[in-house]
Design an enzyme around this catalytic site. Structure first.
Site, PDB file in Angstrom:
ATOM      1  N   ASN A  99     -38.005 -14.074 -45.101  1.00  0.00           N
ATOM      2  CA  ASN A  99     -37.195 -13.552 -44.059  1.00  0.00           C
ATOM      3  C   ASN A  99     -36.079 -13.113 -44.603  1.00  0.00           C
ATOM      4  O   ASN A  99     -34.999 -13.815 -45.026  1.00  0.00           O
ATOM      5  CB  ASN A  99     -37.208 -14.580 -42.952  1.00  0.00           C
ATOM      6  CG  ASN A  99     -36.264 -13.993 -41.783  1.00  0.00           C
ATOM      7  OD1 ASN A  99     -35.554 -13.395 -42.059  1.00  0.00           O
ATOM      8  ND2 ASN A  99     -36.983 -14.291 -40.498  1.00  0.00           N
ATOM      9  N   LYS A 103     -32.715 -14.384 -42.928  1.00  0.00           N
ATOM     10  CA  LYS A 103     -32.531 -15.782 -43.294  1.00  0.00           C
ATOM     11  C   LYS A 103     -31.703 -15.795 -44.735  1.00  0.00           C
ATOM     12  O   LYS A 103     -30.753 -16.491 -44.854  1.00  0.00           O
ATOM     13  CB  LYS A 103     -33.651 -16.617 -43.112  1.00  0.00           C
ATOM     14  CG  LYS A 103     -34.280 -16.938 -42.012  1.00  0.00           C
ATOM     15  CD  LYS A 103     -35.502 -18.051 -42.128  1.00  0.00           C
ATOM     16  CE  LYS A 103     -36.271 -18.558 -41.295  1.00  0.00           C
ATOM     17  NZ  LYS A 103     -37.382 -19.295 -41.573  1.00  0.00           N
ATOM     18  N   ASP A 146     -36.674 -23.575 -41.834  1.00  0.00           N
ATOM     19  CA  ASP A 146     -37.738 -23.222 -40.700  1.00  0.00           C
ATOM     20  C   ASP A 146     -36.828 -23.497 -39.459  1.00  0.00           C
ATOM     21  O   ASP A 146     -36.120 -24.227 -39.224  1.00  0.00           O
ATOM     22  CB  ASP A 146     -38.727 -24.352 -40.473  1.00  0.00           C
ATOM     23  CG  ASP A 146     -39.810 -23.762 -39.688  1.00  0.00           C
ATOM     24  OD1 ASP A 146     -40.673 -22.782 -40.248  1.00  0.00           O
ATOM     25  OD2 ASP A 146     -39.989 -24.314 -38.636  1.00  0.00           O
ATOM     26  N   LYS A 153     -21.089 -15.402 -36.403  1.00  0.00           N
ATOM     27  CA  LYS A 153     -22.241 -16.188 -36.270  1.00  0.00           C
ATOM     28  C   LYS A 153     -22.195 -17.487 -37.186  1.00  0.00           C
ATOM     29  O   LYS A 153     -22.496 -18.803 -36.885  1.00  0.00           O
ATOM     30  CB  LYS A 153     -23.386 -15.312 -36.604  1.00  0.00           C
ATOM     31  CG  LYS A 153     -24.651 -16.132 -36.304  1.00  0.00           C
ATOM     32  CD  LYS A 153     -25.874 -15.371 -36.692  1.00  0.00           C
ATOM     33  CE  LYS A 153     -27.458 -16.137 -36.604  1.00  0.00           C
ATOM     34  NZ  LYS A 153     -28.244 -15.303 -37.070  1.00  0.00           N
ATOM     35  N   ARG A 207     -28.012 -22.715 -38.529  1.00  0.00           N
ATOM     36  CA  ARG A 207     -28.079 -22.482 -39.789  1.00  0.00           C
ATOM     37  C   ARG A 207     -26.842 -23.161 -40.494  1.00  0.00           C
ATOM     38  O   ARG A 207     -26.806 -23.783 -41.406  1.00  0.00           O
ATOM     39  CB  ARG A 207     -28.320 -21.327 -40.301  1.00  0.00           C
ATOM     40  CG  ARG A 207     -28.849 -20.911 -41.553  1.00  0.00           C
ATOM     41  CD  ARG A 207     -29.473 -20.006 -41.705  1.00  0.00           C
ATOM     42  NE  ARG A 207     -30.752 -19.716 -41.284  1.00  0.00           N
ATOM     43  CZ  ARG A 207     -31.271 -19.072 -39.891  1.00  0.00           C
ATOM     44  NH1 ARG A 207     -30.272 -18.291 -39.350  1.00  0.00           N
ATOM     45  NH2 ARG A 207     -32.413 -19.170 -39.443  1.00  0.00           N
TER      46      ARG A 207
HETATM   47  P1  ITT Z   1     -39.899 -17.829 -43.765  1.00  0.00           P
HETATM   48  O1  ITT Z   1     -41.058 -19.028 -43.099  1.00  0.00           O
HETATM   49  O2  ITT Z   1     -40.486 -17.003 -44.864  1.00  0.00           O
HETATM   50  O3  ITT Z   1     -38.789 -18.507 -44.083  1.00  0.00           O
HETATM   51  P2  ITT Z   1     -40.357 -16.676 -41.022  1.00  0.00           P
HETATM   52  O4  ITT Z   1     -39.719 -15.718 -40.384  1.00  0.00           O
HETATM   53  O5  ITT Z   1     -41.801 -16.866 -40.735  1.00  0.00           O
HETATM   54  O6  ITT Z   1     -39.715 -16.765 -42.479  1.00  0.00           O
HETATM   55  P3  ITT Z   1     -39.750 -19.233 -39.220  1.00  0.00           P
HETATM   56  O7  ITT Z   1     -41.520 -19.476 -39.335  1.00  0.00           O
HETATM   57  O8  ITT Z   1     -38.867 -20.101 -39.283  1.00  0.00           O
HETATM   58  O9  ITT Z   1     -39.392 -17.991 -40.476  1.00  0.00           O
HETATM   59  O10 ITT Z   1     -39.667 -18.217 -38.000  1.00  0.00           O
HETATM   60  C1  ITT Z   1     -38.501 -18.569 -37.304  1.00  0.00           C
HETATM   61  C2  ITT Z   1     -38.225 -17.244 -36.474  1.00  0.00           C
HETATM   62  O11 ITT Z   1     -37.007 -17.596 -35.405  1.00  0.00           O
HETATM   63  C3  ITT Z   1     -37.481 -16.040 -37.174  1.00  0.00           C
HETATM   64  O12 ITT Z   1     -38.595 -15.234 -37.607  1.00  0.00           O
HETATM   65  C4  ITT Z   1     -36.681 -15.448 -36.264  1.00  0.00           C
HETATM   66  O13 ITT Z   1     -37.081 -14.451 -35.520  1.00  0.00           O
HETATM   67  C5  ITT Z   1     -36.327 -16.832 -35.449  1.00  0.00           C
HETATM   68  N1  ITT Z   1     -34.908 -17.333 -35.839  1.00  0.00           N
HETATM   69  C6  ITT Z   1     -34.593 -18.195 -36.788  1.00  0.00           C
HETATM   70  N2  ITT Z   1     -33.211 -18.119 -36.955  1.00  0.00           N
HETATM   71  C7  ITT Z   1     -32.893 -17.265 -36.230  1.00  0.00           C
HETATM   72  C8  ITT Z   1     -31.502 -16.636 -36.076  1.00  0.00           C
HETATM   73  O14 ITT Z   1     -30.426 -17.271 -36.770  1.00  0.00           O
HETATM   74  N3  ITT Z   1     -31.351 -15.810 -34.967  1.00  0.00           N
HETATM   75  C9  ITT Z   1     -32.224 -15.375 -34.441  1.00  0.00           C
HETATM   76  N4  ITT Z   1     -33.383 -15.592 -34.563  1.00  0.00           N
HETATM   77  C10 ITT Z   1     -33.938 -16.521 -35.430  1.00  0.00           C
END
Ligand code: ITT
Length: 197
Positions: free
Chosen positions: A9, A12, A68, A178, A184
């Site tokens: 992502n 992230k 996550d 943020k 995070r």
């Molecule tokens: P990885 O597993 O490769 O790390 P992913 O996007 O699939 O990437 P997740 O399964 O942890 O990761 O999904 C978490 C989702 O939650 C992410 O795609 C975002 O849309 C949301 N999210 C997490 N942190 C966030 C943040 O700081 N601000 C906004 N949305 C967030």
């Protein structure tokens, strides 16, 4: 020292790079290393973070940091929670957060005004070493949800989340703002404290 950032992502990755930057550690992203995306079979943020970090450390022989995270909404009994990314996927598996935020709003409307608009983000960070050790840290930030989405900063659900005590959504805030309060950043603070002891 080198550290694999075990996420695909980009939002992230950008935030984790900024958090790690003051420590002078070289960060390698999962995409640039061409690492596979492990299936997230865990039933908690920590469990999913651990399996992602473990997979990356085993494959690279380097320490790996995974993330996550997700949005938990009180009126929806904590949904989308660990399924936050999945809520944005269409039938073809493409992610569209405009659509996910719309889905959230529809669910809030269906729950009714008395259910409220309180929500929180959770972030689990896991650090895995090639020798098998793993440590995990969790951070949360509480706030409420607005609609329509506001702001183009951040990623994911940021444009609908307003942290307690603030007026702007995460999407409207500068990255530094943020970072001063996010789930995070709080998880990362725990990690740094653990490293220091
Ligand atoms: P990885 O597993 O490769 O790390 P992913 O996007 O699939 O990437 P997740 O399964 O942890 O990761 O999904 C978490 C989702 O939650 C992410 O795609 C975002 O849309 C949301 N999210 C997490 N942190 C966030 C943040 O700081 N601000 C906004 N949305 C967030």
């Amino acid at each position: 020292p080198k550290l694999v950032i075990a996420t695909h992502n980009e939002g992230k990755l950008r935030e984790i790079r900024a958090l790690v930057a003051p420590f002078g550690i070289e960060c390698l992203g999962a995409a640039e290393l061409d690492l596979p995306e492990p299936e997230e079979t865990g039933t908690s943020f920590v469990a999913n973070a651990e399996l992602k970090a473990r997979a990356a450390a085993d494959l690279t022989g380097l320490p790996a940091l995974s993330d996550d995270s997700g949005l938990s909404i009180d009126a929806l009994n904590g949904d989308p929670g660990i399924h936050s990314a999945r809520w944005a996927e269409d039938e073809a598996g493409n992610r569209d957060f405009g659509r996910a935020m719309q889905k959230v709003e529809q669910a809030l409307q269906a729950a009714g005004p008395e259910a409220g608009r309180d929500a929180h983000f959770t972030c689990a960070l896991s650090l895995a070493w090639p020798d098998g050790r793993t440590e995990s840290f969790e951070g949360k930030v509480f706030g409420h949800l607005v609609y329509p989405p506001r702001g183009a900063n951040g990623f994911g659900y940021d444009p609908i989340f307003v942290p307690h005590g603030h007026e702007k959504t995460f999407g409207e805030m500068e990255p530094e703002a943020k970072h001063a309060m996010s789930h995070r950043a709080k998880a990362f603070e725990q990690l740094v404290q653990w490293l220091a002891t």
